[in-house]
Scaffold this motif. Structure first.
Motif, short mmCIF file in Angstrom:
data_model
loop_
_atom_site.label_atom_id
_atom_site.label_comp_id
_atom_site.label_asym_id
_atom_site.label_seq_id
_atom_site.Cartn_x
_atom_site.Cartn_y
_atom_site.Cartn_z
N LYS A 199 -33.69 90.25 -24.80
CA LYS A 199 -34.31 91.32 -24.51
C LYS A 199 -35.04 92.41 -26.25
O LYS A 199 -35.67 90.88 -27.03
CB LYS A 199 -33.80 92.63 -24.96
N ASP A 200 -36.49 92.33 -26.06
CA ASP A 200 -36.61 92.54 -26.94
C ASP A 200 -35.73 93.21 -28.35
O ASP A 200 -34.55 93.86 -27.93
CB ASP A 200 -37.96 94.22 -27.35
N ASP A 220 -33.90 91.35 -29.77
CA ASP A 220 -32.85 90.69 -29.93
C ASP A 220 -33.70 88.63 -30.57
O ASP A 220 -34.54 88.93 -30.93
CB ASP A 220 -32.78 89.37 -28.69
N PHE A 230 -39.49 78.52 -31.88
CA PHE A 230 -40.02 79.57 -31.88
C PHE A 230 -41.48 79.25 -30.82
O PHE A 230 -42.00 80.40 -30.68
CB PHE A 230 -40.38 79.88 -33.49
N GLU A 231 -42.55 78.30 -31.46
CA GLU A 231 -43.19 78.39 -30.41
C GLU A 231 -43.17 78.45 -28.70
O GLU A 231 -43.85 78.54 -27.88
CB GLU A 231 -43.76 76.89 -31.14
N LEU A 241 -41.23 79.84 -27.53
CA LEU A 241 -41.12 81.40 -26.74
C LEU A 241 -41.68 82.04 -26.99
O LEU A 241 -41.95 83.25 -26.99
CB LEU A 241 -39.43 81.57 -28.01
N LYS A 242 -43.17 81.14 -27.50
CA LYS A 242 -44.70 81.96 -27.49
C LYS A 242 -44.02 83.30 -28.52
O LYS A 242 -45.03 83.71 -28.89
CB LYS A 242 -45.02 82.94 -25.83
N GLY A 243 -43.57 82.93 -30.05
CA GLY A 243 -43.43 83.72 -30.79
C GLY A 243 -42.86 85.59 -30.52
O GLY A 243 -42.70 85.94 -31.52
N LYS A 244 -42.17 85.42 -29.39
CA LYS A 244 -42.05 86.77 -28.86
C LYS A 244 -39.94 87.01 -29.37
O LYS A 244 -39.63 88.47 -29.41
CB LYS A 244 -41.82 86.97 -27.29
N PHE A 245 -39.91 86.50 -30.27
CA PHE A 245 -38.65 86.88 -30.69
C PHE A 245 -37.88 86.02 -31.98
O PHE A 245 -38.94 85.11 -32.36
CB PHE A 245 -36.92 86.33 -30.15
N GLY A 294 -40.71 84.89 -37.84
CA GLY A 294 -40.78 86.39 -37.20
C GLY A 294 -39.93 87.57 -37.59
O GLY A 294 -39.76 88.18 -36.84
#
Length: 168
Positions: A66-67, A69, A92-93, A95-99, A134
């Motif tokens: 979730k946002d 995390d 990180f890549e 996960l497309k930079g989301k976390f 991130g």
């Protein structure tokens, strides 16, 4: 939530464990995830991610991120000042930079990296090495210093390492 991952290898099998905890200073985990898989690649010096990344990505399928995390890996996010990335950077890549991904490594890496921080915990004269993407590495460094436990390796990361070595 903070999710810390580690894998251990038994012949042609890999055991990956994730310990989830709520705060940096948590003494106990909220949940443990575990999975055994076939080893995806042989060990390759300088390309550790080829072996461990598939294990982490497989286990992540059973975790709903979730946002807000954070993810911790046993290793490095960045490897040098020229932009070479380690396991955490590849995660990180993927996960497309989301976390945000934090690398906490027990062993040093010989190339200069301005984004690497040495963290001394307890009475140990041997540091942990922290890298992050991130998230601000200096803020993360302070958090790692505050993790539960009086020794070099924080309580939950020590438990994580121990759980990976129990193969049933």
């Amino acid at each position: 939530m903070i999710y810390a991952f580690d894998s251990y290898y038994f012949g042609d099998q890999a055991k990956t464990v994730c310990i989830a905890f709520e705060r940096w200073d948590s003494e106990t985990e909220t949940k443990i995830f575990t999975e055994a898989t076939a080893v995806a690649a042989d060990y390759e010096s300088g390309a550790f991610y080829k072996r461990e990344l598939p294990c982490i990505l497989n286990l992540l399928k059973s975790i709903e991120l979730k946002d807000g995390d954070l993810i911790i890996v046993d290793g490095y996010v960045t490897l040098d000042n020229e932009g070479k990335i380690g396991l955490g950077g590849h995660l990180f890549e993927a996960l497309k930079g989301k976390f945000p991904v934090i690398g906490i490594a027990k062993n040093g890496f010989n190339s200069p990296d301005d984004l690497r921080r040495a963290v001394y915990r307890g009475e140990s004269n041997t540091p942990l090495f922290v890298t992050a993407i991130g998230a601000d590495v200096d803020e993360i460094t302070l958090q790692v210093k505050q993790m539960h436990g009086n020794f070099r390796i924080p309580t939950l990361l020590k438990k994580l390492d121990q759980l990976t070595r129990i193969f049933e």
